[in-house]
Design an enzyme around this catalytic site. Structure first.
Site, mmCIF file in Angstrom:
data_model
loop_
_atom_site.group_PDB
_atom_site.id
_atom_site.type_symbol
_atom_site.label_atom_id
_atom_site.label_comp_id
_atom_site.label_asym_id
_atom_site.label_seq_id
_atom_site.Cartn_x
_atom_site.Cartn_y
_atom_site.Cartn_z
ATOM 1 N N TYR A 91 -7.470 11.073 4.150
ATOM 2 C CA TYR A 91 -6.123 11.230 3.727
ATOM 3 C C TYR A 91 -5.993 12.058 2.477
ATOM 4 O O TYR A 91 -7.095 12.802 1.922
ATOM 5 C CB TYR A 91 -5.146 9.923 3.518
ATOM 6 C CG TYR A 91 -4.750 9.288 4.971
ATOM 7 C CD1 TYR A 91 -3.734 9.521 5.107
ATOM 8 C CD2 TYR A 91 -5.844 8.509 5.332
ATOM 9 C CE1 TYR A 91 -3.335 8.898 6.540
ATOM 10 C CE2 TYR A 91 -5.275 7.766 6.566
ATOM 11 C CZ TYR A 91 -4.042 8.104 6.983
ATOM 12 O OH TYR A 91 -3.715 7.412 8.140
ATOM 13 N N ARG A 128 -14.700 -4.591 11.734
ATOM 14 C CA ARG A 128 -15.106 -5.468 12.624
ATOM 15 C C ARG A 128 -15.976 -6.615 11.963
ATOM 16 O O ARG A 128 -17.113 -6.888 12.424
ATOM 17 C CB ARG A 128 -16.274 -4.641 13.879
ATOM 18 C CG ARG A 128 -15.412 -3.783 14.497
ATOM 19 C CD ARG A 128 -16.182 -3.379 15.862
ATOM 20 N NE ARG A 128 -16.051 -4.174 16.764
ATOM 21 C CZ ARG A 128 -16.729 -4.349 18.091
ATOM 22 N NH1 ARG A 128 -17.733 -3.853 18.300
ATOM 23 N NH2 ARG A 128 -16.484 -5.372 18.883
ATOM 24 N N GLN A 162 0.999 -1.148 0.004
ATOM 25 C CA GLN A 162 0.003 0.048 -0.010
ATOM 26 C C GLN A 162 0.857 1.166 0.050
ATOM 27 O O GLN A 162 1.649 1.517 0.756
ATOM 28 C CB GLN A 162 -0.944 0.135 1.311
ATOM 29 C CG GLN A 162 -2.015 1.111 1.068
ATOM 30 C CD GLN A 162 -2.812 1.274 2.356
ATOM 31 O OE1 GLN A 162 -2.059 1.806 3.487
ATOM 32 N NE2 GLN A 162 -3.919 0.691 2.331
ATOM 33 N N ARG A 215 -7.462 -5.934 12.757
ATOM 34 C CA ARG A 215 -6.806 -6.252 14.243
ATOM 35 C C ARG A 215 -7.231 -7.578 14.640
ATOM 36 O O ARG A 215 -6.456 -8.126 15.497
ATOM 37 C CB ARG A 215 -7.682 -5.258 15.115
ATOM 38 C CG ARG A 215 -7.058 -3.915 14.812
ATOM 39 C CD ARG A 215 -8.293 -2.693 15.532
ATOM 40 N NE ARG A 215 -9.408 -2.742 15.027
ATOM 41 C CZ ARG A 215 -10.278 -2.191 15.500
ATOM 42 N NH1 ARG A 215 -10.264 -1.433 16.723
ATOM 43 N NH2 ARG A 215 -11.478 -2.076 15.008
#
Length: 688
Positions: free
Chosen positions: A196, A333, A104, A355
């Protein structure tokens, strides 16, 4: 394997590249194969981390973003050929397990540049004196237009020139070509995502340009379009280019996000434009959309904390397949049942996981083998992976020690420390170990000590393990915390650990074990005010104590704010009273978590009194003092959430002076969070 999950193990294509299954390891700060802070270098401790996940069946790996320019030295990434050469052995081993890797690459932060107070002071000093430091301010503090910094709005970013935009476009192409030559299977462009720099060009509230890169839809998306066109020009049409993409911005304005379910006027990209832009960017040449929602003004959509629902980005991301033919990945999630269903229905192509792979590298294998209870869950705490905090009076801050381990996991210290915490290395001498206190710290040290071959007994004064974390995990939005409780209890039960319940140790003299570990936790901090006997302690409420309709919560820290939110969900009317000048003034509490909680309290119109002192608890109310006046607030109940202090009764009354076999761990040593408790427990267990 569960039949519904079979589709997750089927291959899919990104351009010409076949991915062996539908699991995508999402990019996260701290997992960078190439670091750019402050200069370019190979990321630390990445080899074992990526190899372990490749071994455990990850289909596509996307490491954390590396910028096209370094923070210092004005270096371009495409000039760093020796760094790319150094990654070839890692890429080869990852490929040996059938996984693919997309690097990335990003234009940078724009107005989201991480500006702590110390850096602000340096910047302002340089402006005043004309002295130069190593920081390339002129290229760091940029944006599409003149814009305030997200963290410190008094810092203003200058607009990029058209010539500078073309430099970045060229750099994307050259860097992608170097990636292709190195052996990467594709690249991911960072990003029309999360607010960003590239994303700031696309949204109206951050792009006020009047040239060919501003104004109309085509102009605002021109930068992102030219990037993929240049990559394809330099690399050919067969080299895949993914785009990290926010379908919608979920942003009300500068510094204000929209919480889940809120009706609002979108300041950034709404769903209609998100679908239109997806089709436009596909047609420009992008081969995949790696999607979720949000900007840094609504950061919790891209980095969802515990307060965000599971699968929180699915509603918008699954709409993309209505307008594009390229693969779509959804992150946020994500859970396997929902991902499987959406892939089966043709609404998604893959499941993005970040995560959860930090917490458990064997996640995919355990799904495949239906060992669901063996999965160590991500509880969305951000205590280790993203402990960047922000509150009144500070910028984008991270403590020095937390900065060294950003991208790691609070629950699993082995992440990025696989050699340090090698479970295959048993203890040289088997010892008997007494652990006093069955909270998370005590259970963890007992678990690791038992794995290493020691004989362990836990002495717990109550009739249940997990200590105060039982209360912390009680609210209905803490489903993953409850999974963690079940997981660690299962771990204790599966090991030869003896647990003595209802056994309070009052003196260390009664213990005969070789090593004694005191893990007795913390006790609530109390306020000495008239009427304090009428108050309810925070853990009492969380463990089921009933309260009336109107409730005063004394303390606006994390626990107090979570209690207020829990009260709202139960139909109560809470009010928060905080002595400091801001709520959630906690070092290490990720801004994704704190900003989500702030916006939830805003949305539910919870009154907050800051700089307020509790004077008295009276019948049916409280008396507080603010800077302006003394106020009497009516309420049915008062919940005290004034923080915790180490419970050192056993330590103070012990006979440990001069002894080397007595250790303290967790909150009894210093009140912290799950990261500090679990990481200290690991270090202690491996030292025995």
């Amino acid at each position: 394997m569960k039949k519904e999950h079979e589709i997750l193990f089927e291959p899919f294509k990104i351009g010409t590249v076949m991915i062996k299954n539908r699991f995508v390891l999402e990019p996260m700060e701290g997992t960078n194969m190439i670091d750019c802070l402050p200069i370019f270098k190979i990321g630390e401790d990445i080899y074992d981390y990526y190899v372990e996940r490749a071994k455990n069946h990850v289909g596509l790996i996307i490491p954390g973003m590396v910028t096209l320019r370094s923070m210092v030295g004005k270096q371009w990434l495409y000039e760093q050929k020796e760094i790319f050469e150094g990654l070839k052995p890692l890429l080869a081993e990852i490929h040996s397990y059938g996984a693919k890797v997309f690097l990335q690459i990003g234009a940078g932060w724009g107005r989201t540049f991480t500006m702590p107070l110390a850096l602000k002071e340096l910047y302002e000093k340089e402006k005043e004196t004309g002295q130069k430091s190593m920081f390339d301010w002129d290229n760091l503090l940029v944006a599409p237009s003149e814009l305030p910094n997200r963290w410190l709005p008094e810092i203003i970013h200058r607009p990029l020139t058209e010539g500078e935009i073309l430099e970045y476009v060229d750099a994307y192409g050259k860097t992608a070509k170097l990636c292709m030559e190195t052996g990467f299977d594709g690249v991911e462009v960072h990003a029309v995502h999360e607010g960003y720099l590239l994303d700031q060009f696309t949204t109206k509230y951050t792009n006020r340009r009047t040239d060919q890169y501003g104004g109309t839809f085509d102009n605002r998306y021109r930068f992102a379009k030219e990037v993929v066109e240049e990559i394809k020009r330099q690399c050919g049409d067969t080299f895949p280019v993914s785009l990290r993409y926010s379908v919608t911005s979920k942003t009300i304005g500068f510094g204000i996000g929209a919480v889940y379910g809120e009706k609002f006027t979108e300041a950034g990209r709404d769903l209609e434009e998100g679908l239109k832009a997806a089709k436009y960017l596909q047609d420009a040449g992008y081969d995949m959309l790696n999607a979720d929602n949000g900007t840094y003004d609504s950061w919790y959509w891209a980095h969802p904390p515990v307060y965000m629902p599971l699968n929180c980005n699915m509603a918008e991301v699954t709409r993309l397949k209505e307008v594009v033919e390229i693969p779509v990945v959804c992150a946020g999630r994500m859970q396997p049942d929902e991902a499987s269903a959406s892939i089966s229905e043709g609404k998604l192509d893959a499941m993005g996981i970040g995560r959860q792979f930090l917490a458990d590298p064997e996640y995919i294998v355990k799904l495949e083998q239906e060992k669901f209870s063996d999965i160590l869950p991500c509880i969305a705490c951000h205590n280790a992976c993203l402990p960047i905090y922000h509150y009144e009076g500070v910028g984008c801050e991270i403590d020095e020690e937390d900065g060294k381990t950003q991208g790691h996991c609070a629950l699993n210290p082995r992440t990025f420390c696989e050699q340090k915490y090698d479970f295959e290395k048993k203890a040289a001498v088997t010892k008997s170990i007494a652990v006093i206190g069955g909270g998370i710290a005590g259970m963890t040290v007992a678990r690791i000590a038992a794995i290493r071959g020691h004989e362990v007994t836990i002495y717990e004064k109550s009739d249940r393990l997990c200590g105060v974390f039982n209360a912390a995990a009680a609210p209905e939005f803490k489903e993953k915390d409850k999974e963690f409780i079940r997981w660690i209890q299962q771990e204790i039960e599966s090991l030869p650990i003896k647990v003595e319940y209802n056994c309070e140790i009052t003196t260390l003299a009664e213990l005969t074990e070789d090593e004694i570990i005191i893990a007795t936790g913390a006790k609530p901090r109390k306020l000495d005010v008239p009427g304090q006997e009428k108050a309810i302690e925070a853990t009492e409420y969380l463990l089921g104590r009933k309260v009336g309709k109107d409730v005063a919560v004394i303390g606006g820290g994390l626990t107090g704010c979570e209690i207020a939110y829990d009260l709202v969900l139960k139909g109560k009317r809470p009010v928060i009273v905080e002595m400091a000048d801001d709520i959630l003034k906690t070092k290490g509490l990720c801004m994704a978590n704190s900003s989500c909680m702030r916006d939830l309290l805003r949305y539910y119109e919870v009154p907050i009194y800051k700089n307020a002192k509790l004077l008295e608890i009276i019948e049916n109310g409280i008396v507080i003092e603010t800077a302006e006046k003394t106020i009497q607030l009516e309420c049915d109940d008062v919940i005290m959430s004034c923080g915790y202090m180490p419970d050192t009764r056993l330590v103070d009354g012990g006979t440990q002076q001069g002894k080397t076999n007595i250790h303290i761990v967790g909150d009894v040593k210093k009140v912290g969070n799950l990261k500090t408790a679990i990481w200290e427990a690991y270090d202690l267990a491996f030292s025995l």
